[in-house]
Design an enzyme around this catalytic site. Structure first.
Site, PDB file in Angstrom:
ATOM      1  N   ARG A 144      -2.806  16.273 -62.780  1.00  7.14           N
ATOM      2  CA  ARG A 144      -2.320  17.411 -63.587  1.00  7.14           C
ATOM      3  C   ARG A 144      -1.349  16.945 -64.679  1.00  7.14           C
ATOM      4  NH1 ARG A 144      -6.565  19.837 -61.694  1.00  7.14           N
ATOM      5  NH2 ARG A 144      -6.459  20.368 -59.509  1.00  7.14           N
ATOM      6  N   LYS A 265       3.874  15.845 -48.485  1.00  8.67           N
ATOM      7  CA  LYS A 265       2.869  16.915 -48.471  1.00  8.67           C
ATOM      8  C   LYS A 265       2.024  16.653 -47.227  1.00  8.67           C
ATOM      9  CE  LYS A 265      -1.114  18.524 -51.225  1.00  8.67           C
ATOM     10  NZ  LYS A 265      -1.762  18.510 -52.553  1.00  8.67           N
ATOM     11  N   GLU A 269      -4.191  20.538 -48.213  1.00 14.28           N
ATOM     12  CA  GLU A 269      -5.263  20.050 -49.088  1.00 14.28           C
ATOM     13  C   GLU A 269      -5.758  18.664 -48.663  1.00 14.28           C
ATOM     14  OE1 GLU A 269      -3.681  20.545 -53.108  1.00 14.28           O
ATOM     15  OE2 GLU A 269      -4.336  22.633 -53.090  1.00 14.28           O
ATOM     16  N   ARG A 302       7.148  19.708 -47.995  1.00 15.07           N
ATOM     17  CA  ARG A 302       6.599  20.802 -48.813  1.00 15.07           C
ATOM     18  C   ARG A 302       5.967  21.889 -47.941  1.00 15.07           C
ATOM     19  NH1 ARG A 302       2.666  19.541 -52.602  1.00 15.07           N
ATOM     20  NH2 ARG A 302       3.495  20.728 -54.335  1.00 15.07           N
ATOM     21  N   ASP A 348       0.059  29.522 -56.488  1.00 14.72           N
ATOM     22  CA  ASP A 348       0.048  28.166 -57.032  1.00 14.72           C
ATOM     23  C   ASP A 348       0.350  28.143 -58.524  1.00 14.72           C
ATOM     24  OD1 ASP A 348      -0.229  25.474 -57.149  1.00 14.72           O
ATOM     25  OD2 ASP A 348      -2.369  25.404 -56.729  1.00 14.72           O
ATOM     26  N   GLU A 370      10.409  24.889 -55.843  1.00 19.72           N
ATOM     27  CA  GLU A 370       9.600  24.000 -56.692  1.00 19.72           C
ATOM     28  C   GLU A 370       8.971  24.785 -57.842  1.00 19.72           C
ATOM     29  OE1 GLU A 370       7.007  20.922 -54.711  1.00 19.72           O
ATOM     30  OE2 GLU A 370       5.454  21.824 -55.939  1.00 19.72           O
ATOM     31  N   GLU A 376      -0.158  22.973 -65.688  1.00 23.84           N
ATOM     32  CA  GLU A 376      -1.505  23.009 -65.104  1.00 23.84           C
ATOM     33  C   GLU A 376      -2.231  24.322 -65.418  1.00 23.84           C
ATOM     34  OE1 GLU A 376      -1.551  22.325 -60.891  1.00 23.84           O
ATOM     35  OE2 GLU A 376      -3.704  22.687 -60.725  1.00 23.84           O
TER      36      GLU A 376
END
Ligand code: GCV
Length: 647
Positions: A144, A265, A269, A302, A348, A370, A376
């Protein structure tokens, strides 16, 4: 092109560089202050001395003020008897004090100034780089990233341009940022090794940032004991795993004594995490916190955890609920040096989202909020989109009495900087970086004032009015021509640039708008929807629960309504969609004209780069307008009240 087209051009130092200055105190950051002044005086004819000699001078920067009140980073500034004095208790405070005087310019040396104390509201003001060491086959060098390659890494190695990294640290200090994570939170194979055998490369970066008070952090993979340590497990409660992290962390501190800590993280994902061992996020975070604690480090864990393999047919799973559902029950279980890092919105980084209900829901857990400076979903640094007003709304939002800026321990932004000569690809995207730093220092600051400050420092007074006109409304303009009323996404899948209304509608990512011939939006009410609205405390839960009270700009985030539903603005949803999309493009056209009129007032290279980006922004905005309007016209069959061209 001047070498560093950013907010610290040499000219910004004219006022201090033409004065006689005395620097009192010792330490590495005081040395930095001295060097900055010596360079400025060399250029503008002033002088700078070190020591206790109180001879005639205009500016004194001294260590020695009240450490309890100011901490290491605070400072006081006053002007009396023709002398401006900055006092701090630590070197970082003195450096921030110097940049404060630079920002004041000539005003710092006029009249009288009563003593004023400046202390950062948030102790940690951090940028997370999503930079890969090795070029990733899909995400490239920077995930990104829209500003060229990475400042730190190129093609599998440290880039080694440490002078550039040092100048980056200087820019960051000048807007108050004091921490940087140097690699992507998606930690791939090469990057995993930064923790162990390649820590020397991180240490070099840390060494270049240190003179400006910027501490270095590292993203690590939860599976490190498996992939680096040869252990059969990464179970956070396994003694071998804990011992491995303890030793690995001790070696990190041998290489980087002021190392800030880890960013993780996990179970997100596809990244590994404690779920594989039946352990909780608190178990995972606390193991790393225990390894870091003896050295004064912190783990940033996160909260971006959700099901990314959702069935679009399933209306019971709601991605927006996920962070709260996973983490709120763990409140009180995290170690003192574990910080839960929560994206500002529940989805997001869309152009419009409500504030995440997890913020404020965990009073016994340290919190980092955050933000995303890298654009993005907000134009990828090809579109002008100054995010100051959005971030300010987030920081001023009061979940339960206290504003977000007062609840957070840390403010983090995903960096928008790369190896691009303008640092951020779009030269005007620097305003986002600067605004982030200044808001992290003072979350209730007026973003418009910060914007003016950045413009004046970067471009001087002549083009200021034009720049303000181009930037100040640019976020709302972007919102107008993209996804309407908080519904989000509608972007091209994968790279996320440009419109594709149904791009994610039948995907596993949990990002749907549910448009049909009658209406559009996601029912997140408690009464008939996913129940997400009920994750907020009062009054928000009630306000969001009903389409009658829900703010217009979030209506489609919280509710599925008919195209004929009347907004508080008095317009129907469908007419609002048409109107905003036409207006958005008109606003881009107008901003482009203003920019063109600034030729001659802005250096030619920068002017050309922005002009070129405006052409692309306008092309893209028209595409958004026509695709979104045509899509909803075809679905609804409702014509535009003003008979404009829809395809
Ligand atoms: C670093 C979104 C982005 C991903 C990013 C992720 C995250 O899904 O598209 O590129 O991964 O957020 O914040 O972890």
């Amino acid at each position: 092109m001047e070498p560093d087209p950013a907010w610290l051009p040499a000219a910004a130092f004219r006022a201090v560089g033409s004065r006689h200055t005395l620097v009192r105190g010792a330490g590495p950051l005081v040395d930095t202050v001295y060097r900055e002044l010596a360079a400025a005086c060399g250029r503008f004819g002033g002088s700078v001395a070190r020591g206790t000699d109180g001879g005639p001078c205009d500016l004194v920067l001294e260590l020695g003020d009240d450490a309890d009140r100011l901490g290491d980073e605070g400072f006081t500034c006053r002007r009396e008897d023709g002398r401006t004095t900055v006092s701090a208790a630590g070197g970082a405070g003195l450096l921030y004090g110097l940049f404060h005087v630079v920002r004041l310019g000539e005003d710092a040396f006029r009249g009288r100034r009563p003593r004023k104390t400046h202390v950062p509201a948030l102790a940690l003001r951090m940028l997370d780089h999503w930079d890969n060491v090795a070029v990733h086959p899909v995400m490239g060098q920077v995930e990104r990233g829209y500003a060229g390659g990475s400042l730190f890494w190129a093609d599998g190695r440290a880039r080694g341009e440490l002078e550039r990294v040092r100048r980056y640290g200087r820019l960051l200090a000048a807007c108050g940022i004091n921490a940087v994570a140097v690699n992507n939170v998606n930690v791939h194979e090469t990057e995993a090794h930064l923790l162990t055998d390649r820590i020397g490369e991180v240490a070099d970066i840390a060494g270049a940032l240190r003179p400006y008070g910027v501490r270095t952090h590292l993203s690590v993979t939860f599976a490190a004991p498996l992939v680096l340590g040869g252990l059969p497990t990464a179970d956070p409660l396994d003694e071998r795993v804990r011992a491995w992290w303890t030793e690995a962390t001790a070696r990190v501190y041998e290489a980087i004594p002021d190392f800030g800590g880890y960013v993780v993280k996990a179970d997100s994902e596809g990244q590994p995490g404690p779920f594989a061992y039946g352990r909780s996020h608190a178990d995972g975070a606390n193991m790393l916190a225990a390894a870091l604690a003896p050295h004064g480090g912190t783990v940033h864990w996160r909260a971006f955890v959700y099901d990314h393999r959702q069935d679009w047919r399933d209306r019971t799973t709601d991605r927006a609920r996920a962070a709260y559902d996973h983490f709120a029950p763990l409140d009180g279980e995290f170690a003192d040096n574990a910080v839960l890092q929560v994206k500002h919105g529940p989805m997001d980084f869309q152009v419009r989202e409500p504030v995440s209900p997890l913020i404020g829901a965990m009073p016994r857990t340290r919190l980092a909020v955050e933000l995303q400076a890298t654009q993005e979903y907000t134009g990828q640094q090809r579109h002008v989109c100054w995010l100051g007003p959005m971030w300010s709304e987030v920081l001023r939002f009061r979940p339960d009495g206290v504003p977000v800026g007062g609840l957070a321990d840390a403010l983090v932004a995903v960096s928008n900087v790369g190896a691009d000569p303008f640092w951020t690809g779009h030269p005007l995207a620097q305003a986002n970086l600067y605004t982030f730093g200044r808001l992290a220092w003072q979350p209730d600051a007026d973003p418009g004032g910060i914007l003016d400050e950045w413009i004046r420092l970067t471009f001087g007074p002549e083009p200021a009015a034009g720049l303000r006109a181009v930037l100040e409304g640019s976020w709302r303009t972007y919102e107008k021509y993209t996804a309407p009323l908080g519904v989000g996404f509608m972007v091209q899948p994968g790279h996320h640039y440009g419109p594709s209304v149904d791009g994610y509608e039948y995907s596993p990512w949990g990002t749907y708008h549910f448009a049909d011939r009658d209406g559009v939006g996601v029912d997140r009410s408690r009464a008939t929807g996913t129940g997400f609205a009920g994750q907020y405390p009062k009054p928000w839960a009630e306000l969001y629960e009903s389409p009658e009270t829900c703010p217009d700009e979030l209506l489609l985030f919280f509710h599925h309504v008919s195209y004929g539903h009347t907004l508080h603005s008095g317009k129907t949803v469908i007419q609002h969609i048409y109107d905003t999309h036409f207006e958005g493009v008109e606003e881009v056209e107008a901003a482009r004209e203003v920019w063109a009129s600034l030729a001659g007032l802005v250096d030619p290279a920068r002017h050309a780069r922005v002009a070129e980006r405006f052409e692309e922004q306008l092309r893209s905005a028209r595409e958004w307008r026509d695709q979104v309007n045509s899509y909803f016209f075809r679905k609804s069959g409702v014509p535009d009240a003003h008979g404009r061209r829809i395809y």
